[in-house]
Write a protein that holds these residues in place. Structure first.
Motif: not given
Length: 630
Positions: A172-193
């Protein structure tokens, strides 16, 4: 959509920031991130009505009771739900107060840790509870009765939840909305960052809703070099995707692709050439004699060509029909004579496994379809009429008096498997398929369709090559005719000259490169040219025509029966402006919903802009908003 009554909230004031502690999670959608919370405001903060406990709505990452939350947005007075804070963004923070810590640990993040255990843990460690969980979890064993299994589970849950929070804050600090951020985390999990920092451009391929522009913005913020190979590869893919989506192209010549990518990305050509070589070697792109393809479009184009050849080379699955005898039989049934070109088209379709019938409006294409249905129907063959969109299929059924369906419907989309039920392994059990409005079929739909047609079947494609090509990539009908191996008949005699009037007449004049004609003064006409050079005057004239003059002349319903076409999106006469003004004029009131910069009202006419097989809607389908729910 909610079928009940929905009302429009009244937003007030400018944006502000509020903070507090989450006392309950009223509703949460894991798919979209949409969340409704009850929040106890911090310190001396109060809502405009003086209350300290408020409703907070918006998109957020995973939220737990007891967490502290900071939100940016506006207060709104909703007719149904009362005063609430509509958040543009939310940020969750680990709880710091004893009460917040107790609620947080008892909220369900760890199976078996309820209010009783949460209270004992917080009483024992006080404000150092989070420090113990973070750095010294072994001390949890100090709590009498809290066994090793529960200690380990609590530690794991804390780490996992901290990882989620850290990832959400980063995204979210990089301008990604909460809903899309949730999608990214579901895809990458703990390795997201780590994964996003390493190569933000992989988001384009992995996450629906993130394109090159957004990934490029994230890359800049995370320090990815402007001329990095990752950026060059993603940029080339983006240019090809643009050429496909906007221009309808299946491929781009290698020099043109490099020039276009260089212009857009401002990357040296040698870097782009190296990136392109990498993509070709890794089979992310395909080079066919200097033509660079996205792999899916290359496969689709090859498959269409191969299936057409197969249809032409394979014997029919039914006994051949004597075309001369069939034509003589059909002419006795018809109340009018077929033209020589129409007879030629019928004969060609009966004698070839794959053929094309083309021509402008009013030249008798529908008559040929009816004749072919009569002839093949008399032989008790299984004949199916199809079209690329629901609208075209309905029009085909009305004009031929035979049942018609969309191509998507007969192929039967399987949402669980993400593909059509009918394909080369499970073909359609049909003798004949007649496809109308074939100019609207893009290369990928043609590939899916022809793959599902048995080689022993007969296919007739009917359409107007002078119409606009398909919205998707490819120009299947025109390319098949230009191939030199597909039999086709071009009809040019206008049967609907009288009944079709001046619209049909002028459509053919446009195709022939001639000037438009207006009817003689006093003659009843369906065609008018009203020259107007001034944009403001043109806009007023369009509104007058749609609201009053056309409905009065032909007894039409403006919202249902009239369509305004514009060749551009922007400026005063573009579709964006026209849609807004027409909505205000024709459908101004009632329940509404604002999304993505547009306001949708119940009763609005809307168009689908993308194929969605799960919902059985196609690009170009038109419908009406029946209900909205906030």
């Amino acid at each position: 959509m909610d079928g009940g009554k929905a009302e429009t909230p009244a937003f007030s004031g400018s944006e502000e920031t509020i903070g507090g502690s989450v006392s309950s999670v009223v509703f949460r959608s894991e798919e979209s991130g949409w969340t409704v919370l009850k929040v106890e405001l911090a310190g001396a903060e109060k809502a405009p009505d003086g209350n300290r406990t408020v409703s907070l709505v918006g998109k957020a990452p995973t939220v737990w009771v007891g967490e502290e939350i900071r939100a940016v947005g506006r207060w709104e007075n909703h007719p149904s739900h009362g005063l609430r804070f509509a958040a543009r963004s939310m940020q969750c923070i680990a709880p710091t107060s004893a009460t917040g810590l107790e609620r947080y640990l008892a909220s369900g993040i760890v199976r078996g840790i309820g209010p009783k255990w949460a209270s004992r843990i917080v009483r024992h460690f006080g404000e150092k509870t989070l420090e113990v969980l973070e750095r010294d979890s072994g001390r949890l064993a100090e709590i009498r009765g809290l066994g090793p299994a529960k200690c380990a589970a609590l530690k794991r849950a804390w780490e996992a939840n901290r990882g989620t929070r850290d990832a959400m804050v980063f995204l979210q600090g990089h301008g990604i909305t909460s809903g899309t951020a949730a999608k990214i985390y579901r895809a990458y999990g703990e390795h997201t960052v780590a994964m996003v920092k390493r190569n933000p451009y992989r988001l384009c391929a992995d996450i629906d809703g993130i394109g090159f522009v957004k990934a490029d913005e994230i890359a800049r913020k995370t320090g990815v070099p402007h001329d990095s190979p990752d950026r060059a590869r993603a940029g080339i893919f983006h240019v090809l995707q643009q050429l496909s989506d906007v221009g309808g192209h299946c491929f781009c010549e290698r020099p043109d692709l490099l020039l276009a990518a260089g212009d857009q990305l401002q990357i040296p050509i040698d870097v782009l050439e190296g990136a392109l070589a990498d993509d070709l070697e890794a089979h992310r792109l395909v080079d066919d004699g200097g033509r660079i393809y996205l792999p899916r479009l290359y496969r689709a184009e090859r498959r269409v060509a191969a299936r057409i050849v197969s249809l032409l080379d394979t014997r029919s699955g039914f006994k051949p029909i004597d075309a001369s005898a069939a034509l003589a039989w059909e002419k006795r049934r018809l109340p009018f004579a077929l033209s020589d070109a129409q007879e030629k088209a019928v004969r060609m379709a009966l004698e070839n496994k794959f053929s094309i019938i083309t021509g402008g409006p009013g030249v008798g294409k529908t008559t040929i379809i009816r004749a072919l249905c009569d002839i093949w129907g008399a032989r008790k063959l299984d004949v199916r009429l199809v079209a690329p969109t629901g609208r075209a299929a309905r029009r085909m059924a009305e004009s031929t008096a035979h049942e018609a369906a969309t191509i998507h419907r007969i192929l039967k989309w399987n949402p669980q498997k993400g593909r059509f039920v009918h394909d080369s392994e499970n073909p359609l059990d049909l003798d004949v398929v007649i496809v109308d409005e074939s100019s609207m079929i893009d290369i990928e739909l043609a590939s899916s369709f022809l793959s599902a047609v048995k080689p022993t079947s007969t296919v007739v494609m009917v359409g107007d090559t002078d119409q606009l090509p398909s919205v998707g990539p490819g120009n299947v009908l025109r390319d098949a005719m230009a191939s030199g191996i597909v039999p086709f008949t071009r009809l040019d005699f206008i049967f609907r000259q009288k009944t079709g009037g001046w619209i049909v007449r002028n459509a053919h004049r446009v195709n022939d490169g001639l000037d438009l004609l207006s009817p003689p003064k006093g003659e009843e006409s369906d065609f008018f040219v009203i020259p107007c050079e001034d944009p403001d005057r043109t806009l007023a004239l369009v509104m007058e025509l749609v609201q009053r003059r056309i409905p009065r002349k032909w007894n039409l319903e403006p919202l249902e029966d009239i369509q305004v076409l514009s060749p551009m999106h922007k400026n005063a006469l573009g579709t964006d402006s026209l849609n807004t003004l027409l909505q205000r004029a024709l459908n101004p009131g009632g329940p509404s919903l604002r999304r993505f910069g547009r306001e949708y009202h119940v009763g609005d006419r809307v168009m689908q802009l993308r194929n969605d097989y799960d919902k059985d809607v196609s690009n170009g389908d038109i419908g009406f908003v029946k209900a909205v729910s906030p």
